[in-house]
Design a protein around this motif. Structure first.
Motif, PDB file in Angstrom:
ATOM      1  N   LEU A   1       0.801  -1.218   0.000  1.00 27.92           N
ATOM      2  CA  LEU A   1       0.000   0.000   0.000  1.00 27.92           C
ATOM      3  C   LEU A   1       0.840   1.278   0.000  1.00 27.92           C
ATOM      4  N   GLU A   2       2.043   1.192   0.568  1.00 26.98           N
ATOM      5  CA  GLU A   2       2.865   2.387   0.777  1.00 26.98           C
ATOM      6  C   GLU A   2       3.232   3.105  -0.500  1.00 26.98           C
ATOM      7  N   GLN A   3       3.442   2.369  -1.587  1.00 25.96           N
ATOM      8  CA  GLN A   3       3.941   3.007  -2.801  1.00 25.96           C
ATOM      9  C   GLN A   3       2.961   4.003  -3.402  1.00 25.96           C
ATOM     10  N   PHE A   4       1.703   3.948  -3.000  1.00 30.76           N
ATOM     11  CA  PHE A   4       0.697   4.878  -3.539  1.00 30.76           C
ATOM     12  C   PHE A   4       0.366   5.990  -2.546  1.00 30.76           C
ATOM     13  N   ASP A   5       1.239   6.204  -1.538  1.00 28.35           N
ATOM     14  CA  ASP A   5       0.942   7.218  -0.533  1.00 28.35           C
ATOM     15  C   ASP A   5       1.001   8.628  -1.089  1.00 28.35           C
ATOM     16  N   SER A   6       1.703   8.810  -2.209  1.00 32.05           N
ATOM     17  CA  SER A   6       1.719  10.115  -2.872  1.00 32.05           C
ATOM     18  C   SER A   6       2.083   9.914  -4.333  1.00 32.05           C
ATOM     19  N   ALA A   7       1.744  10.897  -5.155  1.00 32.16           N
ATOM     20  CA  ALA A   7       2.034  10.796  -6.588  1.00 32.16           C
ATOM     21  C   ALA A   7       3.521  10.800  -6.872  1.00 32.16           C
ATOM     22  N   ASP A   8       4.320  11.394  -5.973  1.00 28.62           N
ATOM     23  CA  ASP A   8       5.758  11.476  -6.229  1.00 28.62           C
ATOM     24  C   ASP A   8       6.544  10.323  -5.613  1.00 28.62           C
ATOM     25  N   ASN A   9       5.851   9.338  -5.053  1.00 31.42           N
ATOM     26  CA  ASN A   9       6.544   8.135  -4.593  1.00 31.42           C
ATOM     27  C   ASN A   9       7.177   7.457  -5.802  1.00 31.42           C
ATOM     28  N   GLY A  10       8.453   7.103  -5.694  1.00 33.13           N
ATOM     29  CA  GLY A  10       9.188   6.574  -6.853  1.00 33.13           C
ATOM     30  C   GLY A  10       8.625   5.308  -7.438  1.00 33.13           C
ATOM     31  N   ASN A  11       7.788   4.590  -6.685  1.00 37.32           N
ATOM     32  CA  ASN A  11       7.201   3.345  -7.184  1.00 37.32           C
ATOM     33  C   ASN A  11       5.747   3.488  -7.604  1.00 37.32           C
ATOM     34  N   ASN A  12       5.203   4.678  -7.509  1.00 29.52           N
ATOM     35  CA  ASN A  12       3.784   4.866  -7.793  1.00 29.52           C
ATOM     36  C   ASN A  12       3.477   4.688  -9.280  1.00 29.52           C
ATOM     37  N   ASP A  13       4.046   5.557 -10.122  1.00 31.03           N
ATOM     38  CA  ASP A  13       3.931   5.444 -11.583  1.00 31.03           C
ATOM     39  C   ASP A  13       2.514   5.607 -12.123  1.00 31.03           C
ATOM     40  N   THR A  14       1.576   6.089 -11.300  1.00 26.55           N
ATOM     41  CA  THR A  14       0.203   6.241 -11.784  1.00 26.55           C
ATOM     42  C   THR A  14      -0.261   7.690 -11.797  1.00 26.55           C
ATOM     43  N   GLY A  15       0.424   8.568 -11.067  1.00 24.27           N
ATOM     44  CA  GLY A  15      -0.028   9.944 -10.932  1.00 24.27           C
ATOM     45  C   GLY A  15      -1.164  10.109  -9.945  1.00 24.27           C
ATOM     46  N   TRP A  16      -1.583   9.009  -9.308  1.00 24.67           N
ATOM     47  CA  TRP A  16      -2.729   9.040  -8.387  1.00 24.67           C
ATOM     48  C   TRP A  16      -2.275   9.300  -6.967  1.00 24.67           C
TER      49      TRP A  16
END
Length: 538
Positions: free
Chosen positions: A450-465
């Motif tokens: 869950l952590e990778q989507f904590d913010s849009a600028d998380n390096g593992n997010n890759d979704t912009g969400w």
């Protein structure tokens, strides 16, 4: 862990075609064991990085986990002491004091607490752009330093002397010891790294490590050789003398190499068993299937003109026949993923009921609503590009889902294939619409997913969400010392992301592997790791 993975499965081709393309293969002609304590393996590509602080993928991890070692390590899926001979935890669970054992770097230098402090602060230094920096955020002021809001001296990691490392956390973190076994927490030889910032790009005297094996050679895009580290603190318990690793992109070729006796093991985290070989290996009784805390999912670029609409994303997610994909394509006894966190994770064993597999009726309702919101008159006006890295398996999966979307929703989808590093760049730059990735738990906790989507600028997010309430729930969960309340907060966060669908979960992985009879004690743990230290060859 923070990961972008080369989680491969093989494509659908017949075994006849495979053998023809690869020059055939006769199991009666298998190479016999030479009696040497060595093993032959394959990996699917050039490792993107062999720096513990920069690597984010399983191919790199498969090497790093065997040439480096952290404060703790894993054995049979459990956390055990490694470089830390002993440790104490304060009553408030905020301060960890590690006492290091006598250990050497491969150049003869002693491994010290200063090497750990240097390595961790290097990862957090924003100038180094480590994509996995967030995994160190439980440490006091780590996030602030990584975001340029604090100084390195403010970070809660301090070498009190050569043998004592004191770590102060922001809040109690039940899985912190597990984190110290992860690659981003490995030490780096401070003296070598400061003299040669590119120390990690080639094998040689500057590639200094502290694990059970040494990086003996690295012929880029061709092969890697590991050899036993005679100065490793536990060298007496390392059986293998040499590990020969060839880079073979094609799963079919790798399968034929195993059949011909050219390699001794085939499976994650090295290279995967090709799909068309699964049934045959099952018949032969040599296919092993293990539980795996990992997920295969499709990420949506929520900054895209079409996919910024959550109803369109929901429609795409619900219109996938996951069980049909497993039965007809992947064939590895995977489980349909109906949430973000695999059932192999503690506290998440039961289905949370966020949506139903292949729910075409609800998918059509969501599509209709999304089209209204976007001013689109008919489904065929929607064009979606599915991106994936080079792999017969990812191609086969994409084709199956492409057909699901065409049949169930009337949407046009095209396929976009790229080499691994090019593909990772596309995701990082949001230069895609829908992209596949696998995610393996770095530790046995839902926060790892869950952590990778904590913010849009998380390096593992890759979704912009990003979602403020989602981020708030994760932060509250991290402060919670009551485990039941913490799990409830994490499930509330999962419910939010499953309402907005920045990703479409596809299936929960299993680990498939085959090994020659003379290979002993070689199987992935529930996080997909294989530590060659424990492997024996008869």
């Amino acid at each position: 862990m923070k990961k972008k993975f080369w989680l491969l499965l093989a494509a659908l081709l017949t075994l006849t075609l495979v053998l023809a393309a690869c020059g055939g293969g006769n199991k009666d002609e298998e190479k016999k064991s030479s009696g040497k304590k060595e093993i032959n393996l394959v990996i699917p590509s050039e490792p993107p990085s062999l720096h513990p602080g920069l690597a984010t993928d399983t191919t790199s991890s498969a090497i790093l986990d065997n040439v480096f070692e952290g404060l703790m390590t894993r054995k049979d899926g459990e956390i055990v002491n490694a470089l830390a001979e002993d440790y104490t935890i304060s009553d408030d669970q905020l301060t960890y004091t590690f006492k290091l054992r006598d250990a050497k770097w491969s150049n003869g230098d002693p491994v010290t607490a200063h090497d750990f402090e240097y390595a961790w602060k290097w990862v957090l230094n924003p100038e180094n752009a480590s994509e996995y920096a967030s995994i160190l955020y439980p440490i006091k002021n780590a996030e602030a330093y990584n975001k340029g809001e604090a100084k390195a001296d403010d970070v809660g990691v301090k070498a009190e002397d050569d043998k004592t490392l004191v770590v102060t956390l922001d809040q109690p973190t039940p899985y912190f010891l597990e984190l110290t076994a992860f690659k981003t927490y490995y030490p780096v030889n401070k003296n070598v790294a400061e003299k040669n910032p590119k120390w990690y790009t080639e094998a040689g005297e500057d590639y200094v490590t502290n694990g059970p094996f040494l990086l003996d050679s690295w012929n880029h895009n061709k092969d890697i050789t590991l050899k036993k580290n005679p100065d490793y603190w536990d060298a007496d318990n390392v059986a293998l003398e040499k590990v020969n690793i060839t880079m073979v992109e094609s799963e079919q070729t790798a399968t034929t190499m195993f059949d011909n006796g050219e390699i001794d093991f085939l499976g994650s985290p090295f290279q995967t068993v090709s799909l068309d070989a699964i049934d045959q290996y099952k018949k032969e009784g040599i296919l092993n299937i293990e539980d795996y805390a990992a997920i295969y999912w499709y990420k949506f670029n929520t900054t895209d003109e079409i996919l910024k609409n959550k109803n369109i994303r929901k429609a795409l997610a619900l219109a996938i026949d996951r069980q049909g994909l497993i039965d007809n394509v992947t064939k590895g006894e995977q489980k349909p993923a109906l949430g973000m966190v695999p059932a192999a994770i503690k506290g998440f064993e039961k289905d949370r009921g966020y949506f139903k597999d292949n729910d075409v009726e609800e998918a059509k309702k969501a599509l209709e609503q999304g089209m209204k919101e976007l001013g689109i008159s008919k489904p065929e006006d929607i064009n979606i590009k599915i991106s994936f890295n080079t792999s017969e398996a990812h191609s086969a999966i994409a084709q199956f889902i492409q057909e699901n979307w065409r049949k169930n929703l009337g949407i046009n989808a095209t396929l976009d294939n790229s080499e691994w590093q090019v593909y990772l760049d596309k995701l990082s730059n949001l230069d895609y619409q829908v992209g596949r990735l696998g995610w393996i738990a770095d530790y046995n906790d839902a926060y790892s997913f869950l952590e990778q989507f904590d913010s849009a600028d998380n390096g593992n997010n890759d979704t912009g969400w990003e979602n403020p309430e989602y981020t708030k729930l994760l932060r509250e969960a991290n402060k919670q010392t009551d485990e039941e309340k913490r799990l409830e907060l994490l499930k509330q966060a999962e419910a939010i992301i499953m309402e907005e669908f920045p990703v479409a979960p596809i299936y929960y992985y299993t680990s498939l592997y085959v090994a020659k009879d003379h290979v002993k004690n070689m199987k992935p743990d529930n996080l997909g790791n294989i530590y060659l230290k424990y492997v024996e060859v008869e």
